[in-house]
Scaffold this motif. Structure first.
Motif, PDB file in Angstrom:
ATOM      1  N   LEU A  74      -2.640  -2.034  19.910  1.00 47.15           N
ATOM      2  CA  LEU A  74      -1.898  -2.067  19.308  1.00 47.15           C
ATOM      3  C   LEU A  74      -1.387  -0.519  19.078  1.00 47.15           C
ATOM      4  O   LEU A  74      -2.301  -0.177  18.464  1.00 47.15           O
ATOM      5  N   PRO A  75      -0.157   0.037  19.090  1.00 46.43           N
ATOM      6  CA  PRO A  75       0.190   0.989  18.736  1.00 46.43           C
ATOM      7  C   PRO A  75       0.496   0.815  16.830  1.00 46.43           C
ATOM      8  O   PRO A  75       1.374   1.177  16.378  1.00 46.43           O
ATOM      9  N   VAL A  76      -0.575   0.689  16.153  1.00 50.12           N
ATOM     10  CA  VAL A  76      -0.442   0.831  14.972  1.00 50.12           C
ATOM     11  C   VAL A  76      -0.965   2.096  14.145  1.00 50.12           C
ATOM     12  O   VAL A  76      -1.913   2.522  14.270  1.00 50.12           O
ATOM     13  N   ALA A  77      -0.087   2.652  13.444  1.00 53.01           N
ATOM     14  CA  ALA A  77      -0.508   4.079  12.787  1.00 53.01           C
ATOM     15  C   ALA A  77      -0.905   3.026  11.241  1.00 53.01           C
ATOM     16  O   ALA A  77       0.655   2.529  11.021  1.00 53.01           O
ATOM     17  N   THR A  78      -1.296   4.271  10.501  1.00 54.83           N
ATOM     18  CA  THR A  78      -0.419   4.464   8.950  1.00 54.83           C
ATOM     19  C   THR A  78       0.544   4.079   8.705  1.00 54.83           C
ATOM     20  O   THR A  78       1.612   6.056   8.689  1.00 54.83           O
ATOM     21  N   VAL A  79       1.461   3.608   7.632  1.00 51.18           N
ATOM     22  CA  VAL A  79       2.694   3.622   7.530  1.00 51.18           C
ATOM     23  C   VAL A  79       3.241   2.810   6.530  1.00 51.18           C
ATOM     24  O   VAL A  79       2.408   2.267   5.860  1.00 51.18           O
ATOM     25  N   GLU A  80       4.815   3.420   5.395  1.00 48.41           N
ATOM     26  CA  GLU A  80       4.403   3.136   4.178  1.00 48.41           C
ATOM     27  C   GLU A  80       5.487   2.086   4.446  1.00 48.41           C
ATOM     28  O   GLU A  80       6.667   2.144   5.784  1.00 48.41           O
ATOM     29  N   VAL A  81       5.408   0.741   3.642  1.00 47.44           N
ATOM     30  CA  VAL A  81       6.081  -0.125   3.930  1.00 47.44           C
ATOM     31  C   VAL A  81       6.485  -1.310   2.532  1.00 47.44           C
ATOM     32  O   VAL A  81       5.765  -0.964   1.397  1.00 47.44           O
ATOM     33  N   ALA A  82       7.733  -1.035   2.526  1.00 46.47           N
ATOM     34  CA  ALA A  82       8.893  -2.189   1.123  1.00 46.47           C
ATOM     35  C   ALA A  82       7.865  -3.210   1.413  1.00 46.47           C
ATOM     36  O   ALA A  82       7.878  -4.303   2.337  1.00 46.47           O
ATOM     37  N   GLY A  83       7.426  -3.588  -0.669  1.00 48.65           N
ATOM     38  CA  GLY A  83       6.628  -4.700  -0.821  1.00 48.65           C
ATOM     39  C   GLY A  83       6.171  -4.930  -1.852  1.00 48.65           C
ATOM     40  O   GLY A  83       5.309  -4.079  -1.918  1.00 48.65           O
ATOM     41  N   ASP A  84       6.034  -6.239  -2.750  1.00 43.90           N
ATOM     42  CA  ASP A  84       5.739  -5.983  -4.111  1.00 43.90           C
ATOM     43  C   ASP A  84       4.138  -7.336  -3.671  1.00 43.90           C
ATOM     44  O   ASP A  84       3.808  -7.094  -4.973  1.00 43.90           O
ATOM     45  N   THR A  85       3.508  -7.752  -2.423  1.00 43.68           N
ATOM     46  CA  THR A  85       2.660  -8.406  -2.184  1.00 43.68           C
ATOM     47  C   THR A  85       2.116  -7.508  -1.262  1.00 43.68           C
ATOM     48  O   THR A  85       2.972  -7.150  -0.235  1.00 43.68           O
ATOM     49  N   VAL A  86       0.823  -8.450  -0.721  1.00 48.86           N
ATOM     50  CA  VAL A  86       0.341  -7.885   0.389  1.00 48.86           C
ATOM     51  C   VAL A  86       1.359  -8.441   1.532  1.00 48.86           C
ATOM     52  O   VAL A  86       0.857  -7.752   2.604  1.00 48.86           O
TER      53      VAL A  86
END
Lengths: 358, 85
Positions: B14-26
């Motif tokens: 998969l084309p996954v990279a380090t990203v920032e995402v919103a969320g207050d739990t894993v």
């Protein structure tokens, strides 16, 4: 005759072709990934991968393997809270993918035992709840694997709603209405590994593999854990073939597409060791419905051979003349004379889990 | 926002990279990412929506569950568990 074989292995999908110089590896797909099931149906190639860490993935190619697209894998529905279940509702392996003999319809047999149906050529899948919710399903047990496995989906070409499935370990089940209702039917099979009072319990039968004669669909053959059985009534009742040589244990069976009395097996020492008898790889063939069995060894290794042929790793093509098998040691052998002699592919593959003419 | 990184092994598929995402739990952070990359869900979570048996998620140096709270400065690592062989 088919000049192409797709072999799923522990480390990739191998596309084998017969050219002027003989059989060889044409192309390798998914190198490094375990391939547990493969199918070429109506021009689409389907491959099931077991990525270990990341689960089961299905890929399909509509341009003969030039490019592949990932398609959704079967998913078990949410497991009801509090229900007593022998194992979690989680897909471990897609063990077989079979054509439904109706345009777009595919069946997938899985570990831990769920049967899934696709009506859109594998773009989506639905668990067959009528079988999964059958009270008998919870009595299925693991065979070689920890959890039960649905390995054979045998569709009657005269009526695609009539299907027999084989489960290790759960016997043989039948539907006459495309999966809406199911009946257990493994009468005549016996299980040496069960207590005497359970020996003929149909649900305890470890049917390793079931194969049907395309031209005479009431004739089915089964390589069972403790013997070979055949049926002439669509798999409802079974009779043991007592003439098996050199042993009656094995995993694979292939049936001649036109002659229901001809079938092939790859016998091995039974479950304690699971290796060829005396270290000699052989194929057993009957041409008279099991009355007699011939043991064929020409071209097969006859000294210190420890190749085991898994249940999906023996196939016969549409002519009944050409056969292929792949082993746990990575050997692939092809016969062009109905199994009498074999030639080894000039390559050692990773352990072969499944193989079929394409 | 929390940051999510993935094992290099997963980048094979998969084309996954380090990203920032919103969320207050894993779990919430992962769900936000699954909306962007729907295929990712099946690689990290199983049929029942639980972390795959052979996937490990670390936050703050410890293996964590989906319900574990994350702060904006946290870094979530999605790794392969060695149990997978």
């Amino acid at each position: 005759m088919s000049d192409r074989i797709l072999a799923g292995t522990r480390k990739g999908l191998f596309d084998l072709r017969r050219r002027a110089g003989g059989w060889d590896v044409e192309k390798v797909h998914f190198l490094g990934d375990p391939v547990t099931a493969v199918l070429n149906d109506a021009g689409t190639l389907h491959a099931a991968l077991d990525l270990g860490h990341f689960g089961v993935k299905l890929w399909a190619s509509r341009d003969d393997g030039a490019s592949w697209e990932e398609r959704p894998a079967p998913l078990y529905p949410p497991q009801p809270e509090g229900a007593e279940e022998p194992y979690p509702w989680k897909l471990k392996t897609v063990w077989t993918i079979e054509p439904g003999l109706v345009p777009g319809v595919l069946w997938a047999g899985t570990i831990p035992g769920g049967l899934f149906r696709s009506a859109d050529d594998g773009r989506s899948w639905e668990l067959v709840r009528e079988l999964w919710d059958h009270p008998g399903r919870k009595k299925w047990m693991g065979g070689g694997a920890e959890q039960p496995g649905l390995h054979s989906v045998s569709v009657d070409p005269r009526n695609p709603a009539r299907i027999a499935i084989g489960v290790s370990t759960g016997g043989v089940w039948h539907t006459e209405d495309g999966g809406r209702s199911w009946e257990l039917g493994a009468k005549g099979m016996y299980a040496e590994y069960m207590p005497p009072e359970n020996r003929y319990d149909e649900i305890a039968q470890d049917a390793h593999r079931i194969a049907r004669c395309a031209a005479a669909p009431d004739h089915l053959w089964c390589q069972h854990h403790n013997g070979v059985f055949r049926s002439e009534d669509g798999g409802r009742t079974w009779t043991e073939v007592t003439s098996m040589q050199p042993s009656k244990f094995g995993f694979a069976v292939a049936v001649h597409p036109r002659d229901p009395k001809t079938a092939w097996f790859v016998p091995a020492v039974k479950d304690e060791t699971r290796v060829p008898v005396d270290g000699k790889l052989v194929v057993a063939r009957t041409r008279d419905g099991g009355a007699t069995v011939e043991v064929m060894r020409e071209g097969l290794p006859q000294r210190h051979a420890y190749d085991l042929v898994w249940r999906h790793a023996l196939d016969v093509d549409a002519t009944g003349e050409r056969l292929a098998m792949g082993s746990t040691s990575g050997g692939v052998w092809i016969s062009e004379d109905s199994g009498e002699s074999w030639r080894e592919l000039p390559a050692r593959l990773p352990p072969v889990s499944c193989l079929r003419f394409a | 926002m929390p940051c999510i990184s993935f094992t290099g092994h997963l980048r094979r598929y998969l084309p996954v990279a380090t990203v920032e995402v919103a969320g207050d739990t894993v779990g919430a952070a992962l769900s936000a990412l699954f909306e962007r990359e729907p295929r990712l869900r099946g690689y990290v979570l199983d049929d029942q929506g639980e972390i795959r048996r052979h996937v490990a998620i670390f936050v703050g140096g410890e293996r964590r569950a989906l319900a574990h709270p994350v702060k904006p400065e946290d870094h979530i690592y999605v790794l392969q568990a060695l149990s997978g062989g």
